[in-house]
Motif scaffolding. Structure first.
Motif, PDB file in Angstrom:
ATOM      1  N   ALA A 204       0.821  -1.209   0.000  1.00 37.70           N
ATOM      2  CA  ALA A 204       0.000   0.000   0.000  1.00 37.70           C
ATOM      3  C   ALA A 204       0.857   1.262   0.000  1.00 37.70           C
ATOM      4  N   ASP A 205       1.995   1.203   0.693  1.00 35.14           N
ATOM      5  CA  ASP A 205       2.869   2.376   0.773  1.00 35.14           C
ATOM      6  C   ASP A 205       3.560   2.678  -0.551  1.00 35.14           C
ATOM      7  N   ALA A 206       3.491   1.755  -1.500  1.00 38.47           N
ATOM      8  CA  ALA A 206       4.172   1.946  -2.780  1.00 38.47           C
ATOM      9  C   ALA A 206       3.415   2.879  -3.720  1.00 38.47           C
ATOM     10  N   ILE A 207       2.203   3.279  -3.341  1.00 37.37           N
ATOM     11  CA  ILE A 207       1.407   4.140  -4.217  1.00 37.37           C
ATOM     12  C   ILE A 207       0.654   5.158  -3.368  1.00 37.37           C
ATOM     13  N   ASP A 208       0.536   6.371  -3.884  1.00 38.53           N
ATOM     14  CA  ASP A 208      -0.081   7.455  -3.117  1.00 38.53           C
ATOM     15  C   ASP A 208      -1.519   7.688  -3.582  1.00 38.53           C
ATOM     16  N   VAL A 209      -2.343   6.668  -3.425  1.00 41.85           N
ATOM     17  CA  VAL A 209      -3.776   6.751  -3.726  1.00 41.85           C
ATOM     18  C   VAL A 209      -4.506   5.957  -2.652  1.00 41.85           C
ATOM     19  N   PRO A 210      -5.828   6.129  -2.507  1.00 44.19           N
ATOM     20  CA  PRO A 210      -6.566   5.285  -1.564  1.00 44.19           C
ATOM     21  C   PRO A 210      -6.426   3.802  -1.904  1.00 44.19           C
ATOM     22  N   VAL A 211      -6.125   3.006  -0.891  1.00 43.72           N
ATOM     23  CA  VAL A 211      -5.938   1.566  -1.056  1.00 43.72           C
ATOM     24  C   VAL A 211      -7.000   0.830  -0.243  1.00 43.72           C
ATOM     25  N   VAL A 212      -7.706  -0.079  -0.905  1.00 39.88           N
ATOM     26  CA  VAL A 212      -8.747  -0.896  -0.284  1.00 39.88           C
ATOM     27  C   VAL A 212      -8.289  -2.349  -0.281  1.00 39.88           C
ATOM     28  N   VAL A 213      -8.306  -2.999   0.866  1.00 37.14           N
ATOM     29  CA  VAL A 213      -8.027  -4.435   0.942  1.00 37.14           C
ATOM     30  C   VAL A 213      -9.367  -5.156   0.922  1.00 37.14           C
ATOM     31  N   GLN A 214      -9.660  -5.806  -0.190  1.00 40.75           N
ATOM     32  CA  GLN A 214     -10.945  -6.473  -0.352  1.00 40.75           C
ATOM     33  C   GLN A 214     -10.815  -7.943   0.042  1.00 40.75           C
ATOM     34  N   THR A 215     -11.573  -8.350   1.074  1.00 37.96           N
ATOM     35  CA  THR A 215     -11.580  -9.745   1.505  1.00 37.96           C
ATOM     36  C   THR A 215     -12.917 -10.371   1.127  1.00 37.96           C
ATOM     37  N   TYR A 216     -12.905 -11.679   0.865  1.00 33.40           N
ATOM     38  CA  TYR A 216     -14.163 -12.335   0.495  1.00 33.40           C
ATOM     39  C   TYR A 216     -14.061 -13.840   0.634  1.00 33.40           C
ATOM     40  N   TRP A 217     -15.159 -14.518   0.313  1.00 35.71           N
ATOM     41  CA  TRP A 217     -15.418 -15.940   0.552  1.00 35.71           C
ATOM     42  C   TRP A 217     -15.753 -16.190   2.018  1.00 35.71           C
ATOM     43  N   GLY A 218     -16.183 -15.146   2.735  1.00 38.64           N
ATOM     44  CA  GLY A 218     -16.583 -15.319   4.119  1.00 38.64           C
ATOM     45  C   GLY A 218     -16.095 -14.169   4.970  1.00 38.64           C
ATOM     46  N   ALA A 219     -16.064 -14.393   6.277  1.00 36.71           N
ATOM     47  CA  ALA A 219     -15.651 -13.355   7.225  1.00 36.71           C
ATOM     48  C   ALA A 219     -14.252 -13.647   7.751  1.00 36.71           C
ATOM     49  N   LEU A 220     -13.538 -12.587   8.095  1.00 38.87           N
ATOM     50  CA  LEU A 220     -12.212 -12.710   8.671  1.00 38.87           C
ATOM     51  C   LEU A 220     -12.271 -13.238  10.096  1.00 38.87           C
ATOM     52  N   GLU A 221     -11.208 -13.944  10.503  1.00 38.88           N
ATOM     53  CA  GLU A 221     -11.067 -14.274  11.911  1.00 38.88           C
ATOM     54  C   GLU A 221     -10.719 -13.002  12.681  1.00 38.88           C
ATOM     55  N   GLU A 222     -11.063 -12.997  13.975  1.00 41.60           N
ATOM     56  CA  GLU A 222     -10.886 -11.787  14.776  1.00 41.60           C
ATOM     57  C   GLU A 222      -9.437 -11.318  14.805  1.00 41.60           C
ATOM     58  N   THR A 223      -8.498 -12.242  15.021  1.00 38.45           N
ATOM     59  CA  THR A 223      -7.100 -11.818  15.125  1.00 38.45           C
ATOM     60  C   THR A 223      -6.565 -11.324  13.782  1.00 38.45           C
ATOM     61  N   VAL A 224      -6.973 -11.960  12.698  1.00 42.38           N
ATOM     62  CA  VAL A 224      -6.545 -11.515  11.370  1.00 42.38           C
ATOM     63  C   VAL A 224      -7.098 -10.120  11.092  1.00 42.38           C
ATOM     64  N   HIS A 225      -8.363  -9.913  11.448  1.00 46.48           N
ATOM     65  CA  HIS A 225      -8.983  -8.598  11.270  1.00 46.48           C
ATOM     66  C   HIS A 225      -8.248  -7.544  12.096  1.00 46.48           C
ATOM     67  N   ALA A 226      -7.902  -7.883  13.320  1.00 47.37           N
ATOM     68  CA  ALA A 226      -7.217  -6.928  14.192  1.00 47.37           C
ATOM     69  C   ALA A 226      -5.878  -6.508  13.599  1.00 47.37           C
ATOM     70  N   HIS A 227      -5.125  -7.462  13.087  1.00 45.68           N
ATOM     71  CA  HIS A 227      -3.838  -7.120  12.487  1.00 45.68           C
ATOM     72  C   HIS A 227      -4.016  -6.353  11.181  1.00 45.68           C
ATOM     73  N   LEU A 228      -5.070  -6.673  10.439  1.00 44.91           N
ATOM     74  CA  LEU A 228      -5.327  -5.956   9.189  1.00 44.91           C
ATOM     75  C   LEU A 228      -5.645  -4.489   9.476  1.00 44.91           C
ATOM     76  N   LEU A 229      -6.298  -4.231  10.588  1.00 43.83           N
ATOM     77  CA  LEU A 229      -6.589  -2.846  10.971  1.00 43.83           C
ATOM     78  C   LEU A 229      -5.308  -2.044  11.213  1.00 43.83           C
ATOM     79  N   ASP A 230      -4.221  -2.748  11.546  1.00 40.80           N
ATOM     80  CA  ASP A 230      -2.948  -2.066  11.786  1.00 40.80           C
ATOM     81  C   ASP A 230      -2.268  -1.643  10.483  1.00 40.80           C
ATOM     82  N   ALA A 231      -2.664  -2.231   9.363  1.00 43.51           N
ATOM     83  CA  ALA A 231      -2.050  -1.881   8.081  1.00 43.51           C
ATOM     84  C   ALA A 231      -2.459  -0.471   7.675  1.00 43.51           C
TER      85      ALA A 231
END
Length: 331
Positions: A204-231
C-alpha cells in the motif's frame, strides 16, 4: 457518507472474444497461457479492454477497472506471466469450481511491469481508473515456492515484487483494490498474521492513492482482522453475501477504517439485485455500527470477482451498483 460504485475487476470475456481467442490459442480460456501473446491475440485483448471500459462507463460506475481480460489464471496472473515462474498443472483455487494453473516459482521475483502496462493502456480510455492487484498473502498462497524455500522469505519476496509493480503504476490510477480472499479461506496463524499485515502495508505504501483491501469468501477471523486494521490502508472490504452477520460483527465490535468497502452484490449468482436493495444493505451496515464509526466513503461493490457470470448478467449488475450509488443513503 459518499457511495462510490466500483468492482474488484476480473470480468468475463465477451462471447465473441472468447471464441476468437479459443481459435487463436487452440484452447479454452482455462488452458490459455498469457504473457507472450502474438500480435493477433494482443489485438483481441486491446479490443476487449476498450469494450469493458466502455461498458463500465455506460453503466455509470464511479471507479473503472481495466477488466483483467488477460488474467486467465485469475489472481495468480502476475506470477503466471513472470519469466522465472513455471506454469504447472491444473489446480483449483479456493472452492469456486474453477480450475487454473499452478505458478511454480523457480527464480528471483524481479518486477516486470505487466500490470503497469495494462493500466497505462487503460488510462487512455478513462479518467476514473482504479487498479486491481492480488494482495501479497493471497498471491503467495496461490503459488508453489521452489526457489526461496522459506515461507516468511517467500512472502517478503512476493511483497517486494508487488510493491515494485504497484510503484510503477501510471499516475492516472486513482485508487487500488488489493484482493485478499486467502485471508479468509486460509487465514495466517499466530505470528504470521502480523507479517501479513506488514506485507500489505508495504504494498500500500508503494502508491499514493486510496488503497482498499478487499476480503471475500466469508468473514475474517478476529485476530486476522485486528492485524489488518494495523495496516496503513484506507479501507477494508467485507463480504456481505457469504457471511454478513459475522463480517459486520467484526466492525461493530472492533471498528474499521474511516472508509469501508461492502461486497453487497453476489459475484457468482445470476440474480440481479435491485438498486434499492443494495442501498438497504448499506444502510443496514450503518445501523449496525457504533455511532462513533462514521464512514466518509463507502465503496459499493460485488463480493467477488465477476468472471463467473454470463456477460449480460455481469452488465446488469454493474448498472445496479451504479444506480445504487446514485440513490445514496438516508442520513
Amino acid at each position: 457518507m459518499q457511495l462510490l460504485a466500483t468492482t474488484p475487476g476480473l470480468y468475463p470475456l465477451p462471447d465473441d472474444a472468447k471464441e476468437t481467442l479459443s481459435d487463436l490459442k487452440g484452447h479454452q480460456r482455462g488452458d490459455m497461457i498469457s504473457g507472450d501473446e502474438d500480435d493477433d491475440i494482443v489485438a483481441v485483448y486491446e479490443d476487449v479492454r476498450t469494450e469493458l471500459i466502455d461498458t463500465q462507463a455506460a453503466a455509470g460506475l464511479d471507479l473503472v477497472v481495466e477488466g483483467q481480460a488477460r488474467w486467465d489464471d485469475m489472481l495468480a496472473h502476475p506470477l503466471v506471466v513472470h519469466e522465472n515462474v513455471e506454469t504447472g498443472g491444473i489446480v483449483r483455487y479456493f472452492d469456486n469450481n474453477n480450475f487454473y494453473r499452478d505458478p511454480i516459482v523457480r527464480g528471483e521475483l524481479t518486477p516486470d511491469g505487466d500490470m503497469a502496462a495494462e493500466l497505462e493502456a487503460a488510462s487512455a480510455l478513462t479518467d476514473d481508473l482504479q487498479a486491481v492487484a492480488p494482495g501479497p498473502y493471497t498471491l503467495a498462497e496461490l503459488a508453489t515456492d521452489e526457489y526461496y524455500e522459506d515461507d516468511a522469505v517467500f512472502l517478503d519476496a512476493v511483497t517486494d515484487f508487488l510493491a515494485a509493480e504497484v510503484e510503477a503504476f501510471p499516475a492516472a490510477v486513482e485508487s487500488l483494490f488489493l484482493l485478499e480472499p486467502s485471508l479468509v479461506t486460509n487465514p495466517p496463524g499466530e505470528g504470521e498474521d502480523e507479517r501479513v499485515s506488514q506485507a500489505i502495508d508495504a504494498v500500500a505504501d508503494a502508491i499514493d492513492v486510496p488503497v482498499v483491501v478487499q476480503t471475500y469468501w466469508g468473514a475474517l477471523e478476529e485476530t486476522v482482522h485486528a492485524h489488518l486494521l494495523d495496516a496503513d490502508v484506507d479501507a477494508i472490504g467485507y463480504d456481505l453475501v457469504s457471511d454478513h452477520e459475522a463480517s459486520i460483527d467484526l466492525v461493530a465490535e472492533y471498528g474499521t477504517k474511516d472508509d469501508i468497502a461492502l461486497g453487497v452484490i453476489d459475484g457468482q449468482n445470476t440474480l440481479v439485485e435491485e438498486p434499492e436493495t443494495i442501498v438497504e444493505r448499506v444502510e443496514w451496515v450503518d445501523q449496525q455500527t457504533p455511532p462513533a464509526q462514521d464512514f466518509d466513503t463507502v465503496y459499493v461493490t460485488s463480493n467477488t470477482e465477476l468472471f463467473y457470470l454470463p456477460v449480460n448478467r455481469f452488465e446488469d449488475k454493474l448498472g445496479a451498483l451504479a444506480a445504487a450509488a446514485d440513490l445514496g443513503v438516508n442520513e
